[in-house]
Design an enzyme around this catalytic site. Structure first.
Site, PDB file in Angstrom:
ATOM      1  N   LYS A  49       0.840  -1.197   0.000  1.00  8.85           N
ATOM      2  CA  LYS A  49       0.000   0.000   0.000  1.00  8.85           C
ATOM      3  C   LYS A  49       0.874   1.246   0.000  1.00  8.85           C
ATOM      4  O   LYS A  49       2.014   1.206   0.482  1.00  8.85           O
ATOM      5  CB  LYS A  49      -0.874   0.022   1.266  1.00  8.85           C
ATOM      6  CG  LYS A  49      -1.996  -1.007   1.294  1.00  8.85           C
ATOM      7  CD  LYS A  49      -2.795  -0.890   2.577  1.00  8.85           C
ATOM      8  CE  LYS A  49      -3.932  -1.900   2.634  1.00  8.85           C
ATOM      9  NZ  LYS A  49      -4.975  -1.675   1.623  1.00  8.85           N
TER      10      LYS A  49
ATOM     11  N   ARG B  24     -10.203 -11.649   2.080  1.00  9.46           N
ATOM     12  CA  ARG B  24     -11.035 -12.713   1.516  1.00  9.46           C
ATOM     13  C   ARG B  24     -10.329 -14.058   1.561  1.00  9.46           C
ATOM     14  O   ARG B  24     -10.971 -15.105   1.662  1.00  9.46           O
ATOM     15  CB  ARG B  24     -11.463 -12.321   0.090  1.00  9.46           C
ATOM     16  CG  ARG B  24     -10.329 -12.118  -0.857  1.00  9.46           C
ATOM     17  CD  ARG B  24     -10.713 -11.326  -2.115  1.00  9.46           C
ATOM     18  NE  ARG B  24     -10.795  -9.886  -1.883  1.00  9.46           N
ATOM     19  CZ  ARG B  24     -11.119  -8.988  -2.813  1.00  9.46           C
ATOM     20  NH1 ARG B  24     -11.423  -9.374  -4.046  1.00  9.46           N
ATOM     21  NH2 ARG B  24     -11.163  -7.705  -2.527  1.00  9.46           N
TER      22      ARG B  24
HETATM   23  N1  BES Z   1      -8.161  -3.855   4.448  1.00 12.09           N
HETATM   24  C1  BES Z   1      -8.289  -3.470   3.099  1.00 12.09           C
HETATM   25  C2  BES Z   1      -9.582  -2.703   2.822  1.00 12.09           C
HETATM   26  C3  BES Z   1      -9.698  -1.348   3.451  1.00 12.09           C
HETATM   27  C4  BES Z   1      -9.142  -0.238   2.821  1.00 12.09           C
HETATM   28  C5  BES Z   1     -10.353  -1.163   4.635  1.00 12.09           C
HETATM   29  C6  BES Z   1      -9.248   1.014   3.383  1.00 12.09           C
HETATM   30  C7  BES Z   1     -10.474   0.083   5.200  1.00 12.09           C
HETATM   31  C8  BES Z   1      -9.923   1.178   4.575  1.00 12.09           C
HETATM   32  C9  BES Z   1      -8.280  -4.697   2.208  1.00 12.09           C
HETATM   33  O1  BES Z   1      -7.474  -5.740   2.630  1.00 12.09           O
HETATM   34  C10 BES Z   1      -7.765  -4.263   0.875  1.00 12.09           C
HETATM   35  O2  BES Z   1      -6.640  -3.869   0.811  1.00 12.09           O
HETATM   36  N2  BES Z   1      -8.604  -4.361  -0.151  1.00 12.09           N
HETATM   37  C11 BES Z   1      -8.227  -3.960  -1.462  1.00 12.09           C
HETATM   38  C12 BES Z   1      -8.747  -4.982  -2.443  1.00 12.09           C
HETATM   39  C13 BES Z   1      -8.208  -4.858  -3.830  1.00 12.09           C
HETATM   40  C14 BES Z   1      -6.711  -5.128  -3.838  1.00 12.09           C
HETATM   41  C15 BES Z   1      -8.909  -5.820  -4.733  1.00 12.09           C
HETATM   42  C16 BES Z   1      -8.828  -2.586  -1.728  1.00 12.09           C
HETATM   43  O3  BES Z   1      -9.936  -2.304  -1.245  1.00 12.09           O
HETATM   44  O4  BES Z   1      -8.174  -1.798  -2.381  1.00 12.09           O
HETATM   45 MN    MN Z   2      -5.471  -5.525   2.001  1.00  7.87          MN
END
Ligand code: BES
Ligand code: MN
Ligand code: ZN
Length: 492
Positions: free
Chosen positions: A269, A343
């Site tokens: 990230k 997931r």
């Molecule tokens: N934990 C994150 C989702 C999230 C993001 C929660 C910001 C709260 C605030 C999750 O694991 C994630 O990174 N999801 C990705 C999925 C994508 C890579 C398909 C996302 O939402 O960008």
């Molecule tokens: Mn994530």
């Protein structure tokens, strides 16, 4: 917060709050104050443009004999059947007084028509809104420290029974907020388990913990793949509450995503804001707190809470984009994006939960997608379900508890976008409808006959500004929802 209920106002020093309905004669509400005080209160309310809106407050000081008292007029609006009103009123009063120097709040509800239920809710709101976690703030100025310690509700009857139930909820809520607030160097899979054990075993809940070796024996390749980049090994925590009196009654199962820190892994990230990912265990936190509330009030239901705990880190041993993992279900997954880790861990936890407990219903809670925040903002969490009845029960519990839910669709057209060229599925699909894509992925791990719902709580676990029942920070979202869902549907 010390809470009590009384018939008459106590003696001594305290701030006095007087709730007023829209149609009340102010002078009726102010009896017990002398003539001058009543005039002053009425005039100052007017000067502050106090119109008795729900939870609005007008503050003044009035003389009482030869001392002065802080007086808060608090609005009730006009809807007596608004379930959320009373806790909001308590919350607003606590927010006003928390660091005011006052130590005691007396809410005089006599003449408002409020009963024990409403009195307990006011106390709950005040206590919930007062929650803070200051253990790391060693230099907090004296003036910034909370002073409010006690709430007394007068003139609404003896609410001790109602309070017992709500104080269990409060304990659960506080535990969740603590878990969510703690940083990831303090709360990681093993320490999450130890805190849950310390809170839940004394209440008679059973704790079971699975380590990475057992996960490997069970073939949980999706969960292990996420955890393998971290020096903190994953854990699968199960909390059982058998309160139905019939051990054979099928349980309701809650599964919470507990990524104690989500860096994204190799699909790392951006740096800005990454600290927020300490609360990527908010689903597991809600499940643990709800189990605490349920056990504390000795709910007459069989409930199982599962927290799937892992840390998602980049490392020489971390999984790579393109890796193929085999889940416990036997289905293979191409890991397109290591940041779609929630997931993956949920998939194995859900398979294990269904095969082990044959649940009546299974509900997972997860901070699963950023797309959920784009869709719903911070007000509602997303609800996805393969069963209309279950979806309706959850929606109702959401309305009643204040933890609101909004339903989203699932379906084959979405599902086929998760197909992979090399494996049975990929873990990340197109950006469009990202929250639905994630839910669709999870649905592939729901076995025949299981009623299932997925709650994407990414937008509701943490607040960047104070709400009526919480300060900035961890909200405790999901605890009241699950507690209400259990009491409305499984204790009959
Ligand atoms: N934990 C994150 C989702 C999230 C993001 C929660 C910001 C709260 C605030 C999750 O694991 C994630 O990174 N999801 C990705 C999925 C994508 C890579 C398909 C996302 O939402 O960008
Ligand atoms: Mn994530
Ligand atoms: Zn995550």
């Amino acid at each position: 917060m010390k809470v009590s209920f009384a018939d008459t106002r106590p003696s001594g020093s305290y701030a006095l709050a007087i709730p007023v309905w829209g149609e009340d004669m102010l002078s009726d509400r102010l009896n017990g104050l002398d003539e001058n005080a009543r005039t002053l209160a009425a005039r100052s309310a007017e000067a502050q443009r106090f119109e008795r809106e729900p939870a609005a407050i007008a503050e003044t000081f009035v003389t009482e004999g030869n001392t002065a008292r802080r007086l808060l007029l608090v609005g009730l609006g006009g809807k007596r059947d608004d379930e959320a009103l009373y806790e909001k009123v308590g919350g607003a009063l606590a927010a006003k007084l928390l660091i005011s120097g006052e130590t005691r709040l007396v809410v005089d509800a006599s003449g408002t028509g409020m009963g024990a239920e409403q009195a307990a809710k006011i106390a709950f709101g005040a206590a919930a809104r007062s929650w803070r976690y200051d253990i790391y703030r060693t230099k907090l100025a004296k003036k910034q420290k909370p002073t409010l310690e006690e709430v007394v509700i007068v003139g609404a009857g003896a609410a001790d029974g109602e309070w017992q139930r709500l104080s269990a909820l409060l304990e659960g809520l506080s535990f969740t907020r603590e878990l969510v607030t703690e940083p990831a160097n303090v709360i990681y899979p093993e320490t999450f388990v130890e805190r849950a054990r310390a809170q839940l075993e004394p209440l008679g809940a059973e704790i079971q913990v699975m380590d990475e070796k057992e996960m490997a024996q069970l073939g949980m390749g999706a969960l292990l793949g996420v955890g393998q980049g971290s020096v903190r090994p994953p854990r699968l925590l199960t909390i059982r509450w058998n309160g139905a009196g019939d051990a054979n009654r099928k349980p309701v199962v809650f599964v919470g995503k507990g990524i104690t820190f989500d860096t994204g892994g190799i699909s790392i990230k951006p740096a800005a804001g990454m600290e927020a990912m300490k609360w990527d265990m908010g689903g597991a936190g809600a499940v643990a707190g709800a189990m605490k509330a349920i056990a504390m009030r000795k709910a007459k239901a069989n409930v199982i809470g599962i927290c799937v705990l892992a840390e998602n880190m980049p490392d020489g041993n971390a999984q790579r984009p393109g890796d193929v993992v085999t889940s416990m279900s036997g289905q293979t997954i191409e890991v397109i994006n290591t940041d779609a880790e929630g997931r993956l861990v949920l998939a194995d936890a859900m398979t294990w939960a269904q095969r082990t407990f044959k649940p009546e219903m299974m509900v997972d809670l997860a901070t699963l997608t950023g797309a959920m925040i784009i869709a719903l903002g911070y007000e509602y969490a997303g609800l996805f379900s393969n069963d209309d009845g279950l979806a309706e029960k959850l929606t109702k519990a959401g309305q009643a508890s204040g933890d609101k839910l909004w339903r989203f669709p699932l379906g084959e057209a979405y599902d086929k976008q998760m197909d992979s060229q090399i494996a049975d599925m990929k873990n990340a699909g197109p950006r469009e409808g990202g929250s639905i894509m994630a839910a669709t992925f999870l649905q592939r791990f729901v076995e025949d006959g299981t009623k299932w719902a997925h709650l994407d709580i990414a937008g509701t676990v943490w607040a960047n500004k104070p709400g009526s029942l919480y300060d900035k920070g961890a909200t405790g979202y999901g605890v009241a929802l699950l507690d209400r869902f259990v009491s409305d549907n499984f204790e009959g």
